[in-house]
Design a protein around this motif. Structure first.
Motif, short mmCIF file in Angstrom:
data_model
loop_
_atom_site.label_atom_id
_atom_site.label_comp_id
_atom_site.label_asym_id
_atom_site.label_seq_id
_atom_site.Cartn_x
_atom_site.Cartn_y
_atom_site.Cartn_z
N ILE A 1 -37.37 6.04 -26.76
CA ILE A 1 -37.27 6.18 -24.89
C ILE A 1 -36.23 4.88 -24.85
CG2 ILE A 1 -39.41 7.20 -24.33
CD1 ILE A 1 -40.40 4.47 -23.61
N SER A 2 -35.39 4.71 -23.95
CA SER A 2 -34.61 3.85 -23.08
C SER A 2 -35.89 2.75 -22.46
CB SER A 2 -33.81 4.36 -22.05
OG SER A 2 -34.91 5.00 -20.91
N GLU A 3 -34.51 1.39 -22.27
CA GLU A 3 -35.41 0.64 -21.99
C GLU A 3 -36.01 0.74 -20.56
OE1 GLU A 3 -34.52 -4.54 -21.87
OE2 GLU A 3 -33.36 -3.46 -23.50
N GLY A 4 -35.24 1.44 -19.95
CA GLY A 4 -35.40 1.28 -18.33
C GLY A 4 -36.64 2.56 -18.00
N THR A 5 -36.68 3.25 -19.09
CA THR A 5 -38.21 4.04 -19.03
C THR A 5 -39.36 3.51 -19.78
OG1 THR A 5 -36.67 5.88 -19.48
CG2 THR A 5 -39.59 5.90 -20.10
N SER A 6 -38.96 2.62 -20.25
CA SER A 6 -40.10 1.10 -20.69
C SER A 6 -40.46 0.83 -19.47
CB SER A 6 -39.91 0.76 -22.13
OG SER A 6 -41.10 0.18 -21.90
N LYS A 7 -39.77 -0.12 -18.74
CA LYS A 7 -39.80 -0.41 -17.93
C LYS A 7 -40.65 0.70 -16.69
CE LYS A 7 -36.18 -4.40 -18.32
NZ LYS A 7 -34.80 -4.98 -18.02
N SER A 8 -39.96 1.56 -16.04
CA SER A 8 -40.66 2.12 -15.24
C SER A 8 -42.03 2.30 -15.60
CB SER A 8 -39.48 3.09 -15.24
OG SER A 8 -39.91 3.99 -15.60
N GLN A 9 -42.39 2.83 -16.73
CA GLN A 9 -43.78 3.31 -17.42
C GLN A 9 -44.49 1.75 -16.66
OE1 GLN A 9 -44.65 5.84 -18.47
NE2 GLN A 9 -42.53 7.20 -17.96
N TYR A 10 -43.95 0.83 -17.24
CA TYR A 10 -44.50 -0.15 -17.50
C TYR A 10 -44.97 -0.94 -15.95
CZ TYR A 10 -46.76 -5.52 -17.62
OH TYR A 10 -46.84 -5.96 -17.56
N SER A 11 -44.32 -0.84 -14.86
CA SER A 11 -44.15 -1.33 -13.38
C SER A 11 -45.29 0.23 -13.01
CB SER A 11 -43.26 -0.40 -12.71
OG SER A 11 -42.22 -2.33 -12.79
N ARG A 12 -45.08 1.67 -13.59
CA ARG A 12 -45.71 2.22 -12.88
C ARG A 12 -47.31 2.45 -13.07
NH1 ARG A 12 -47.74 6.95 -11.09
NH2 ARG A 12 -47.46 9.25 -11.78
N ALA A 13 -47.70 1.93 -14.36
CA ALA A 13 -48.84 1.51 -14.78
C ALA A 13 -49.23 0.53 -14.32
CB ALA A 13 -49.00 0.76 -16.30
N LYS A 14 -48.72 -0.68 -13.66
CA LYS A 14 -49.50 -1.78 -12.90
C LYS A 14 -49.91 -1.04 -11.88
CE LYS A 14 -46.34 -5.57 -12.84
NZ LYS A 14 -45.74 -6.06 -12.79
N GLN A 15 -48.62 -0.30 -11.11
CA GLN A 15 -49.28 0.01 -8.90
C GLN A 15 -50.58 1.16 -9.62
OE1 GLN A 15 -45.91 2.69 -8.29
NE2 GLN A 15 -46.56 2.58 -6.16
N LEU A 16 -50.31 2.19 -10.79
CA LEU A 16 -51.91 2.73 -10.36
C LEU A 16 -52.66 2.26 -11.21
CD1 LEU A 16 -50.12 5.89 -12.58
CD2 LEU A 16 -50.63 5.52 -10.22
N LEU A 17 -52.71 0.60 -12.07
CA LEU A 17 -54.06 0.37 -11.66
C LEU A 17 -54.68 -0.79 -10.68
CD1 LEU A 17 -53.42 -1.16 -15.88
CD2 LEU A 17 -55.66 0.08 -15.07
N GLN A 18 -53.23 -1.16 -10.06
CA GLN A 18 -53.59 -1.62 -9.17
C GLN A 18 -54.42 -1.09 -7.97
OE1 GLN A 18 -50.77 -3.25 -7.38
NE2 GLN A 18 -51.79 -5.24 -5.83
N THR A 19 -54.07 -0.03 -7.79
CA THR A 19 -55.29 1.11 -7.21
C THR A 19 -56.10 1.18 -7.51
OG1 THR A 19 -52.60 1.93 -6.24
CG2 THR A 19 -54.51 3.51 -5.80
N GLN A 20 -56.65 1.40 -8.71
CA GLN A 20 -57.74 1.66 -9.36
C GLN A 20 -58.73 0.48 -8.96
OE1 GLN A 20 -58.12 3.15 -13.46
NE2 GLN A 20 -56.14 4.50 -13.01
N LEU A 21 -57.86 -0.84 -9.17
CA LEU A 21 -58.47 -2.09 -8.91
C LEU A 21 -59.26 -2.50 -7.55
CD1 LEU A 21 -56.89 -3.83 -11.02
CD2 LEU A 21 -59.11 -3.71 -11.63
N SER A 22 -58.33 -1.83 -7.00
CA SER A 22 -58.46 -1.86 -5.03
C SER A 22 -59.67 -0.44 -4.79
CB SER A 22 -57.30 -1.32 -4.45
OG SER A 22 -56.09 -2.43 -4.50
#
Length: 179
Positions: free
Chosen positions: A152-173
């Protein structure tokens, strides 16, 4: 170290008892790794089984440059990645800026969260996010390495990671509110 060498040599001679010992010594820890990449326990067990087949087939190529545990872990992670790549769960996002700077210093506090709860939260992530999160946050790979590994592209990796953090933060909240 000598015991490890003897065990490996016995495994290379197709000694089933030695193979069982090697499997039992590492299967539990490796199943934890597989669980982080899988959507279910059954899928994690399938990945683990595939990995150990590769381990026994390629044990002759183990050169001893690292510990046998590190070598086995690398095969397990690569097997999990191959499994994920075969399922094509990538969300190609070209504009990484939509995810950047949404967080201060990572996830909200995970104090009070049990290990199994955290694994369950990671398993709920979309497959692409889950994989990149594991590779970056837990395994310690850089985005350019992840991009190369996953095709995949490096940008896709970064966006997937950011999205993962966002989703985990929502789940934690949500988890914090429910407690």
């Amino acid at each position: 170290m000598e015991i490890e060498k003897d065990l490996i040599n016995a495994c290379l001679q197709n000694d089933r008892v030695a193979q069982r010992k090697l499997y039992q010594a590492y299967a539990g820890r490796m199943l934890v790794i597989c669980t982080r990449y899988a959507q279910s326990k059954a899928e994690a067990e399938d990945i683990l089984q595939d990995a150990f087949i590769k381990i026994f087939q390629n044990l002759g190529s183990f050169r001893g440059e690292s510990t046998i545990g590190a070598w086995i872990k690398r095969i397990v992670v690569n097997t999990a990645i191959k499994h994920i790549r075969s399922q094509q769960h990538w969300q190609d996002v070209s504009d990484v800026s939509e995810y950047e700077n949404q967080f201060t210093d990572g996830l909200t506090s995970i104090e009070g969260i049990q290990f199994q709860e955290l694994i369950a939260m990671i398993q709920k992530l979309p497959k692409g996010c889950q994989t990149v999160f594991n590779l970056y946050a837990i395994e310690g790979f850089q985005h350019h390495e992840i991009a190369e590994m996953l095709g995949i592209s490096e940008g896709t990796s970064k966006s997937q990671y950011s999205r993962a953090k966002q989703l985990l933060q929502t789940q934690l909240s949500l988890d914090k509110i429910q407690r």
